[in-house]
Scaffold this active site. Structure first.
Site, mmCIF file in Angstrom:
data_model
loop_
_atom_site.group_PDB
_atom_site.id
_atom_site.type_symbol
_atom_site.label_atom_id
_atom_site.label_comp_id
_atom_site.label_asym_id
_atom_site.label_seq_id
_atom_site.Cartn_x
_atom_site.Cartn_y
_atom_site.Cartn_z
ATOM 1 N NE ARG A 128 31.139 32.505 40.599
ATOM 2 C CZ ARG A 128 32.367 32.710 40.122
ATOM 3 N NH1 ARG A 128 33.138 31.672 39.806
ATOM 4 N NH2 ARG A 128 32.814 33.934 39.960
ATOM 5 N NE ARG A 144 38.345 35.584 38.834
ATOM 6 C CZ ARG A 144 37.128 36.065 39.087
ATOM 7 N NH1 ARG A 144 36.912 37.362 39.003
ATOM 8 N NH2 ARG A 144 36.161 35.251 39.395
ATOM 9 C CE LYS A 200 30.432 41.616 39.640
ATOM 10 N NZ LYS A 200 30.530 40.458 38.732
ATOM 11 N NE ARG A 245 36.396 34.359 43.169
ATOM 12 C CZ ARG A 245 35.469 35.234 42.785
ATOM 13 N NH1 ARG A 245 35.849 36.460 42.404
ATOM 14 N NH2 ARG A 245 34.204 34.918 42.747
ATOM 15 N NE ARG A 297 26.342 38.055 43.714
ATOM 16 C CZ ARG A 297 27.625 38.343 43.576
ATOM 17 N NH1 ARG A 297 28.127 39.439 44.067
ATOM 18 N NH2 ARG A 297 28.397 37.533 42.907
HETATM 19 P P1 AP5 Z 1 36.879 40.241 36.971
HETATM 20 O O1 AP5 Z 1 36.942 41.710 36.770
HETATM 21 O O2 AP5 Z 1 37.706 39.676 38.064
HETATM 22 O O3 AP5 Z 1 35.352 39.745 37.079
HETATM 23 P P2 AP5 Z 1 34.190 40.133 38.084
HETATM 24 O O4 AP5 Z 1 33.099 40.790 37.323
HETATM 25 O O5 AP5 Z 1 34.734 40.875 39.271
HETATM 26 O O6 AP5 Z 1 33.672 38.670 38.433
HETATM 27 P P3 AP5 Z 1 33.580 37.851 39.789
HETATM 28 O O7 AP5 Z 1 33.762 36.421 39.422
HETATM 29 O O8 AP5 Z 1 34.476 38.408 40.842
HETATM 30 O O9 AP5 Z 1 32.090 38.134 40.154
HETATM 31 P P4 AP5 Z 1 31.174 37.321 41.047
HETATM 32 O O10 AP5 Z 1 30.023 38.246 41.078
HETATM 33 O O11 AP5 Z 1 30.908 35.949 40.608
HETATM 34 O O12 AP5 Z 1 32.024 37.129 42.395
HETATM 35 P P5 AP5 Z 1 31.991 37.860 43.822
HETATM 36 O O13 AP5 Z 1 33.380 37.877 44.321
HETATM 37 O O14 AP5 Z 1 31.217 39.113 43.759
HETATM 38 O O15 AP5 Z 1 37.264 39.548 35.578
HETATM 39 C C1 AP5 Z 1 37.313 38.141 35.421
HETATM 40 C C2 AP5 Z 1 38.537 37.740 34.584
HETATM 41 O O16 AP5 Z 1 38.413 38.259 33.251
HETATM 42 C C3 AP5 Z 1 39.854 38.284 35.130
HETATM 43 O O17 AP5 Z 1 40.842 37.310 34.950
HETATM 44 C C4 AP5 Z 1 40.136 39.527 34.267
HETATM 45 O O18 AP5 Z 1 41.517 39.741 34.114
HETATM 46 C C5 AP5 Z 1 39.472 39.168 32.936
HETATM 47 N N1 AP5 Z 1 38.835 40.328 32.310
HETATM 48 C C6 AP5 Z 1 38.165 41.343 32.918
HETATM 49 N N2 AP5 Z 1 37.707 42.230 32.016
HETATM 50 C C7 AP5 Z 1 38.078 41.748 30.796
HETATM 51 C C8 AP5 Z 1 37.887 42.211 29.452
HETATM 52 N N3 AP5 Z 1 37.206 43.362 29.195
HETATM 53 N N4 AP5 Z 1 38.378 41.460 28.442
HETATM 54 C C9 AP5 Z 1 39.064 40.316 28.699
HETATM 55 N N5 AP5 Z 1 39.278 39.831 29.945
HETATM 56 C C10 AP5 Z 1 38.788 40.537 30.976
HETATM 57 O O19 AP5 Z 1 31.106 36.821 44.696
HETATM 58 C C11 AP5 Z 1 31.582 35.544 45.036
HETATM 59 C C12 AP5 Z 1 30.563 34.826 45.908
HETATM 60 O O20 AP5 Z 1 30.371 35.551 47.145
HETATM 61 C C13 AP5 Z 1 29.143 34.687 45.323
HETATM 62 O O21 AP5 Z 1 29.042 33.561 44.497
HETATM 63 C C14 AP5 Z 1 28.292 34.583 46.603
HETATM 64 O O22 AP5 Z 1 28.349 33.278 47.142
HETATM 65 C C15 AP5 Z 1 28.998 35.519 47.558
HETATM 66 N N6 AP5 Z 1 28.443 36.888 47.514
HETATM 67 C C16 AP5 Z 1 29.127 38.022 47.157
HETATM 68 N N7 AP5 Z 1 28.321 39.105 47.217
HETATM 69 C C17 AP5 Z 1 27.104 38.662 47.603
HETATM 70 C C18 AP5 Z 1 25.853 39.304 47.807
HETATM 71 N N8 AP5 Z 1 25.703 40.637 47.642
HETATM 72 N N9 AP5 Z 1 24.795 38.532 48.201
HETATM 73 C C19 AP5 Z 1 24.935 37.200 48.398
HETATM 74 N N10 AP5 Z 1 26.092 36.536 48.208
HETATM 75 C C20 AP5 Z 1 27.176 37.256 47.811
HETATM 76 ZN ZN ZN Z 2 34.896 40.404 41.357
#
Ligand code: AP5
Ligand code: ZN
Length: 213
Positions: A171, A127, A13, A160, A88
């Site tokens: 997660r 990452r 994402k 992270r 979410r």
């Molecule tokens: P990347 O694009 O960074 O992944 P992502 O989908 O953004 O994954 P996240 O880990 O950021 O998602 P998340 O939902 O767990 O975390 P968030 O910050 O939202 O890609 C990952 C890696 O793979 C990178 O190194 C990239 O280079 C590589 N990559 C990407 N695409 C690739 C491909 N096609 N092929 C190969 N490699 C690839 O949330 C964190 C925390 O915040 C949650 O756990 C929760 O506690 C809280 N939180 C956030 N939003 C909410 C909400 N709405 N409600 C409640 N709690 C929330």
């Molecule tokens: Zn993300």
């Protein structure tokens, strides 16, 4: 356009967001990035969110709905937006519909980053991110020009706290239990586009463009 990106941790994402943002001039709101900034700055919001985030659990609906409600008021978000990591839970999705109703708007498309859990551990543990911009790299799949350094600013990259194999398990559990029902919620409205998120980044980008054309 008003877009939502949904998918498990590591599904891409955050990687696709800046590309979509530049292509369509949308504002990019990532609740995870906003919460991490609040934790780093030790704001009241950050203090409340820290523990759940470190355990890989979801932060309460009220806190995140509040952040999005504020952010959507920004002038830069009036023409369209990308929500990355929100909603979410089904409650968050309903609250978002209420917020948009009030503005006479609605969600246009939900991009579902569909991918097998087995691929995600390698993506998450490799990452590295540039905290202030949210740019992410991967030691194997998207290495920076200089190891440990952001390509654009030259500033150091960090990992992270929740990017460990153990926290990833929680997660993923939260994703399957609480976020998959959100995909059903939007499927009933007929606005979900499923993306093959296991493909290389450039191929995912062209699938995104196809889904939005
Ligand atoms: P990347 O694009 O960074 O992944 P992502 O989908 O953004 O994954 P996240 O880990 O950021 O998602 P998340 O939902 O767990 O975390 P968030 O910050 O939202 O890609 C990952 C890696 O793979 C990178 O190194 C990239 O280079 C590589 N990559 C990407 N695409 C690739 C491909 N096609 N092929 C190969 N490699 C690839 O949330 C964190 C925390 O915040 C949650 O756990 C929760 O506690 C809280 N939180 C956030 N939003 C909410 C909400 N709405 N409600 C409640 N709690 C929330
Ligand atoms: Zn993300």
């Amino acid at each position: 356009k008003r877009l939502i990106l949904v998918g498990p941790p590591g599904s891409g994402k955050g990687t696709q967001s800046p590309i979509i943002k530049d292509e369509y001039c949308l504002c990019h709101l990532a609740t995870g990035d906003m919460l991490r900034a609040a934790v780093a700055a030790k704001t009241p919001l950050g203090i409340k969110a820290k523990e759940a985030m470190e355990k890989g659990e979801l932060v309460s609906d009220d806190l995140v709905v509040g952040i999005i409600d504020d952010a959507l008021k920004k002038p830069s978000c009036q023409k369209g937006f990308i929500l990355d990591g929100f909603p979410r839970t089904v409650v968050q999705a309903q609250k978002l519909d209420d917020m948009l109703d009030k503005r006479g708007a609605k969600v246009d498309k939900v991009l579902n980053f569909a991918i097998d859990d087995a691929i995600l551990e390698e993506r998450i543990t490799g990452r590295w991110i540039h905290p202030s911009s949210g740019r992410s790299y991967h030691t194997k799949f998207a290495p920076p020009k200089v190891p440990g350094v952001d390509d654009v600013t030259g500033e150091p990259l960090i990992q992270r706290k929740d990017d460990t194999a153990t926290v990833l398990k929680s997660r993923l559990e939260a994703f399957h239990k609480q976020t998959e029902p959100v995909i059903d919620y939007y499927n009933k409205k007929g606005i979900v586009a499923n993306l093959p998120a296991e493909k290389p980044p450039q191929e995912v980008t062209s699938e995104v463009k196809k889904a939005l054309s």
